[in-house]
Design a protein around this motif. Structure first.
Motif, PDB file in Angstrom:
ATOM      1  N   ILE A 526       0.851  -1.191   0.000  1.00 50.43           N
ATOM      2  CA  ILE A 526       0.000   0.000   0.000  1.00 50.43           C
ATOM      3  C   ILE A 526       0.882   1.235   0.000  1.00 50.43           C
ATOM      4  CG2 ILE A 526      -1.797   1.268   1.249  1.00 50.43           C
ATOM      5  CD1 ILE A 526      -2.715  -1.384   2.412  1.00 50.43           C
ATOM      6  N   TYR A 529       1.859   3.534   3.210  1.00 45.00           N
ATOM      7  CA  TYR A 529       1.460   2.907   4.477  1.00 45.00           C
ATOM      8  C   TYR A 529       2.613   2.124   5.080  1.00 45.00           C
ATOM      9  CZ  TYR A 529      -0.801  -0.196   7.844  1.00 45.00           C
ATOM     10  OH  TYR A 529      -1.136  -0.880   8.984  1.00 45.00           O
ATOM     11  N   ALA A 582     -10.508   0.747   4.941  1.00 44.84           N
ATOM     12  CA  ALA A 582     -10.246   2.183   4.813  1.00 44.84           C
ATOM     13  C   ALA A 582      -9.714   2.759   6.122  1.00 44.84           C
ATOM     14  CB  ALA A 582     -11.522   2.903   4.391  1.00 44.84           C
ATOM     15  N   LYS A 583     -10.318   2.352   7.263  1.00 42.39           N
ATOM     16  CA  LYS A 583      -9.900   2.880   8.560  1.00 42.39           C
ATOM     17  C   LYS A 583      -8.518   2.385   8.952  1.00 42.39           C
ATOM     18  CE  LYS A 583     -14.628   3.316  10.328  1.00 42.39           C
ATOM     19  NZ  LYS A 583     -15.630   2.771  11.285  1.00 42.39           N
ATOM     20  N   PHE A 585      -5.918   1.268   6.879  1.00 40.23           N
ATOM     21  CA  PHE A 585      -4.789   1.630   6.025  1.00 40.23           C
ATOM     22  C   PHE A 585      -4.768   3.110   5.626  1.00 40.23           C
ATOM     23  CE2 PHE A 585      -5.408  -2.981   4.742  1.00 40.23           C
ATOM     24  CZ  PHE A 585      -4.459  -3.438   5.643  1.00 40.23           C
ATOM     25  N   TRP A 586      -5.908   3.814   5.734  1.00 43.31           N
ATOM     26  CA  TRP A 586      -5.939   5.255   5.439  1.00 43.31           C
ATOM     27  C   TRP A 586      -6.726   5.973   6.530  1.00 43.31           C
ATOM     28  CZ3 TRP A 586      -7.450   1.643   1.534  1.00 43.31           C
ATOM     29  CH2 TRP A 586      -6.474   1.401   0.566  1.00 43.31           C
ATOM     30  N   LYS A 589      -8.221   9.728   6.461  1.00 39.39           N
ATOM     31  CA  LYS A 589      -7.948  10.195   5.102  1.00 39.39           C
ATOM     32  C   LYS A 589      -9.047   9.706   4.171  1.00 39.39           C
ATOM     33  CE  LYS A 589      -2.906  10.091   5.751  1.00 39.39           C
ATOM     34  NZ  LYS A 589      -1.628   9.479   5.292  1.00 39.39           N
ATOM     35  N   ASP A 590      -9.151  10.352   3.042  1.00 36.01           N
ATOM     36  CA  ASP A 590     -10.109   9.932   2.028  1.00 36.01           C
ATOM     37  C   ASP A 590      -9.477   8.797   1.217  1.00 36.01           C
ATOM     38  OD1 ASP A 590     -12.003   9.566   0.117  1.00 36.01           O
ATOM     39  OD2 ASP A 590     -11.945  11.612  -0.690  1.00 36.01           O
ATOM     40  N   PRO A 591     -10.053   7.555   1.283  1.00 35.33           N
ATOM     41  CA  PRO A 591      -9.431   6.444   0.550  1.00 35.33           C
ATOM     42  C   PRO A 591      -9.662   6.496  -0.964  1.00 35.33           C
ATOM     43  CG  PRO A 591     -11.440   5.713   1.619  1.00 35.33           C
ATOM     44  CD  PRO A 591     -11.219   7.135   2.070  1.00 35.33           C
ATOM     45  N   ARG A 594      -6.828   6.347  -3.711  1.00 35.80           N
ATOM     46  CA  ARG A 594      -5.604   5.730  -3.197  1.00 35.80           C
ATOM     47  C   ARG A 594      -5.293   4.458  -3.990  1.00 35.80           C
ATOM     48  NH1 ARG A 594      -3.213   9.394   0.484  1.00 35.80           N
ATOM     49  NH2 ARG A 594      -4.958  10.575   1.384  1.00 35.80           N
TER      50      ARG A 594
END
Length: 819
Positions: A526, A529, A582-583, A585-586, A589-591, A594
């Motif tokens: 990712i 990340y 989403a929570k 790894f990002w 942030k807005d996934p 990505r």
């Protein structure tokens, strides 16, 4: 020996003199031994029975362990060759296999078969000999597409080909490819995976027919083969681990992208069932239910011990006279123990019969799949040995205390006591035993209640999707020889036709279904990340789906867009991620927009185009796992097996004939399997079935314990009241009212039950620490404890009331003459 035979003959005569006692005691012990035998047969099949191969103790299972993470049980074939070539000092053989679901066509009829694609040394490493013909040779399987031969599983040969020896040399079609049958595997061998029965074995090189890419034998990112190894004679597991540690370091240095933070570990095959697990979940579950069964046997022992205590009181005069005539105490104890062991062996025989019936019932459990699941809970020497040991130990346990008490009687005191006797000490012992019964029964019932409440809670769990009005049908066009282009066109035409059927609201395909036995998992790269210290590299479940999957399954798309027909292999590769992914790894942030890569396909980075609501996909408890969805049109390779899912306006099962007819019109020979509603599909071992099995088993064991406890409470209160008949007569002659007698007798029963409940609650709280991880409710759920305790209290006091009521009706004149 002659003395022992005399004891056996005399003991048999004494037991036959009281057939009522004999029947009650045998049935009681049979219930306890039968429950233990049935549960042990399941534990034996899963955890104790070795593979039917040469020197099974030498077989080990290899697995990758992520740094601070889980075990990965699949390797690439390139990894396999490196490990095989570099570990010759500790392993005499290293071999691998790959599962396949294929279509075997004979005389125009196609069957789906469970296959293993094996390395050439697979059978020779296991030391197996064919039942017929020959096995896969060490020289076969190294070249992709070469060596088109097949070895049939023994049971499949018997069922599909009627055990015809003429099958050797016969030409059949597997996934549209001509194959020659060259042999039949040994009768007792069903593969090295203990749950599934393999129906056919092919050389590893033939795995190209199941959709593997042409470079699958050299590409280190394609991990789809479990590896096993045979330890050299004299080599230890410590030596094997040391050798594998060196190999792991070498692989990480030479191939850092594929082997970063991975180490190879070895496990004894018996300790790695079904897969290596640091939490030993299967062992814990097996031990849990075996422990519950042992509790039932303990309650049965206590019950019979109570009955034998009564018999020992009756026989005290006999033992005292025999002692006065010169009989040694040890001789009398041995005689009484012989009787109790005979009694237990009779209970053991009946228990084995009950256990066989119970194990057959366990083996017939429907796990909601057409896969050839192998539940062989048959009896072997370990099961019979366990039953025999349980019976002998039971005989000693139930007989030792009554035998010792009966053998130490004093003739003069006993003759002076007459029928009234001094019963205080004896009654205290019997009361203690009943306290144990009540406590054990309450523990069993509370655990049963916790599993039942967990099942109810699981059935009400928000799954994140809507299973009602959904029909599932699984198929794989590859099984009839369709190539990738034909498979894509088949699914396209199929979806067009079924969407046009009356009653179909929407239709889609997916590679896997929630709670099912098929799923996909991959490590991820990712962008931007970095895992927190001590955490493993990112990884995720994923599902390849068609358009309309989300409305068909009732999954909410929270942000972004759905997939379209334009998301194919010619466009930008895209993905829709779950909330949990989403929570994780990002965060914050807005996934959307990505990118990440699957380690098995690093050439095609995926762009996130949407966020979907979390769903329960691989279990009903715990936090949601990261998951993403990818379009089927961009991931066709290796994903020809798809689940056709239809949301219907009415009952989904009514659509089955019409949908199957539509499939047949497009591909007449295509097998369709696991046809069921989505609600039915939830009843798997990953879903509700585990809780149903747990609730039923625990409830049955709990009910057995309850019955034994009631009998014990009734017996001790009734016996105590009978022994106090003379005292009751005196009290009533002196003016005591019947209600006073009722209170006196009832008070003793209430004390026993009360103490038993307190001990049982404490025991249940302790047991809750073991079962807590398998529940969806708290292991200290107050509602369960309150209801179960109240039920047992009411039932136990009812058992006390009957002898108490009988005692209050005693005629004082009769009681005063009581001897």
């Amino acid at each position: 020996m002659e003395t022992l035979l005399q004891d056996i003959r005399y003991g048999a005569r004494m037991l036959m003199k009281n057939p009522g006692f004999l029947i009650v005691a045998v049935i009681t012990l049979a219930l306890g031994i039968g429950a233990n035998t049935a549960i042990f047969s399941m534990v034996d099949a899963f955890l104790l029975r070795p593979l039917p191969v040469k020197d099974p103790a030498q077989i080990t299972v290899l697995a990758f362990q992520q740094k601070q993470g889980n075990f990965l049980t699949q390797f690439s074939l390139a990894d396999y060759r490196d490990i095989r070539d570099q570990s010759t000092g500790v392993f005499s053989d290293v071999f691998a296999y790959q599962f396949g679901l294929d279509g075997l066509s004979v005389d125009g009829k196609a069957d789906r078969v469970m296959t293993n694609y094996v390395t050439g040394n697979y059978f020779s490493a296991l030391g197996l000999k064919p039942a017929l013909g020959r096995l896969i040779l060490p020289s076969e399987g190294d070249v992709p597409g070469a060596d088109p031969v097949m070895v049939l599983g023994y049971s499949y040969w018997r069922t599909r080909f009627g055990g015809d020896p003429g099958v050797i040399g016969r030409r059949v079609s597997v996934d549209g490819q001509p194959i020659t049958i060259v042999g039949v595997a040994p009768k007792d061998f069903v593969g090295v995976y203990p749950i599934l029965s393999v129906q056919g074995y092919l050389p590893m090189g033939m795995a190209t027919i199941v959709g593997n890419p042409s470079d699958f034998m050299t590409n280190r990112q394609i991990r789809n083969v479990p590896i096993l190894a045979r330890l050299r004679p004299g080599a230890s597991m410590q030596q094997a681990q040391a050798a594998l540690a060196v190999i792991s370091q070498r692989l990480a240095q030479e191939y850092p992208e594929a082997h970063k933070n991975l180490s190879v570990q070895a496990f004894r095959e018996l300790e790695a069932r079904p897969n290596p697990d640091p939490n030993h979940t299967v062992f814990v579950v097996g031990g849990l239910f075996l422990g519950l069964a042992v509790m039932v046997l303990l309650l049965a022992c206590v019950n019979v011990a109570n009955i034998l205590l009564v018999r020992s009181t009756v026989r005290e005069r006999e033992m005292a006279i025999r002692a006065a005539l010169g009989a040694a105490r040890i001789r009398m104890i041995r005689q009484l123990l012989t009787e109790s062991v005979l009694l237990a062996l009779l209970g053991g025989v009946a228990g084995v019969l009950l256990g066989y019936w119970g194990s057959s019932a366990l083996g017939s459990i429907n796990v909601q799949t057409d896969l050839p699941v192998h539940f062989d809970f048959g009896f072997d020497w370990r099961v019979f040995g366990f039953a025999t040991a349980a019976a002998l130990l039971t005989g000693i346990i139930v007989g030792i205390v009554p035998a010792v008490r009966a053998s130490r009687g004093n003739l003069s005191a006993i003759l002076h006591e007459g029928g009234r006797g001094v019963v205080g000490g004896k009654n205290r012992l019997r009361s203690t035993l009943v306290v144990v019964q009540v406590a054990g029964s309450l523990m069993l019932l509370i655990i049963a209640g916790l599993f039942t409440r967990s099942l109810a809670q699981a059935q009400r769990t928000d799954l994140g999707f809507k299973p009602d009005h959904v029909l599932n049908l699984i198929m794989d066009p590859n099984e009839i020889g369709y190539n990738q282009s034909q498979t894509r066109d088949f699914y396209k035409n199929l979806l067009q036709r079924v969407r046009a059927l009356p009653g179909v609201v929407s239709a889609s395909t997916a590679n896997a279904t929630p709670m099912g036995y098929y799923n996909n998992f991959d490590s991820l790269n990712i962008a931007g990340y970095q895992p927190p210290p001590g955490q493993p590299a990112p990884a995720s479940l994923y599902n390849t789906i068609s358009t309309d999957y989300f409305p068909t399954m009732g999954v909410s798309l929270l942000r972004g867009r759905n997939f379209t027909e334009a998301d194919d292999e010619n466009g930008q590769y895209v993905a829709i991620v779950s909330e949990a992914m989403a929570k994780q790894f990002w965060p914050d942030k807005d996934p959307i927009g990505r990118q990440f890569q699957m380690t098995t396909d690093p050439k095609h980075p995926l762009v996130v185009v949407g966020v979907a609501k979390d769903i329960r996909f691989n279990g009903l408890t715990g936090p949601f796992s990261p998951m993403f969805y990818a379009p089927y049109l961009q991931h066709q390779t290796g994903n020809s097996l798809q689940v056709l899912q239809l949301r219907t306006a009415g009952a989904p099962e009514t659509m089955i004939p019409e949908v199957e007819h539509t499939i047949e019109s497009l591909a007449p020979q295509l097998p369709v399997f696991d046809v069921q509603t989505m609600t039915q599909a939830l009843n798997t071992l990953n879903g509700l079935l585990f809780y149903k099995i747990g609730a039923v088993l625990a409830a049955l064991l709990g009910m057995l314990g309850l019955v034994l406890a009631i009998v014990g409470v009734y017996g001790v209160v009734s016996y105590a009241a009978t022994q106090k008949t003379h005292e009751i007569g005196v009290r009533m002659a002196l003016g005591a009212q019947p209600t006073d007698i009722l209170k006196m007798v009832f008070r003793e029963g209430l004390l026993i039950v009360g103490v038993g409940l307190l001990v049982g609650i404490a025991g249940a709280l302790a047991a809750g620490k073991v079962v807590g991880s398998f529940l969806t409710v708290s292991a200290r759920d107050p509602l369960t404890y309150s209801i179960v305790t109240a039920i047992l209290l009411i039932v136990a006091l009812s058992a006390c009331f009957i002898p108490a009521r009988r005692a209050m009706r005693v005629d004082p004149m009769v009681a005063l003459r009581y001897e």
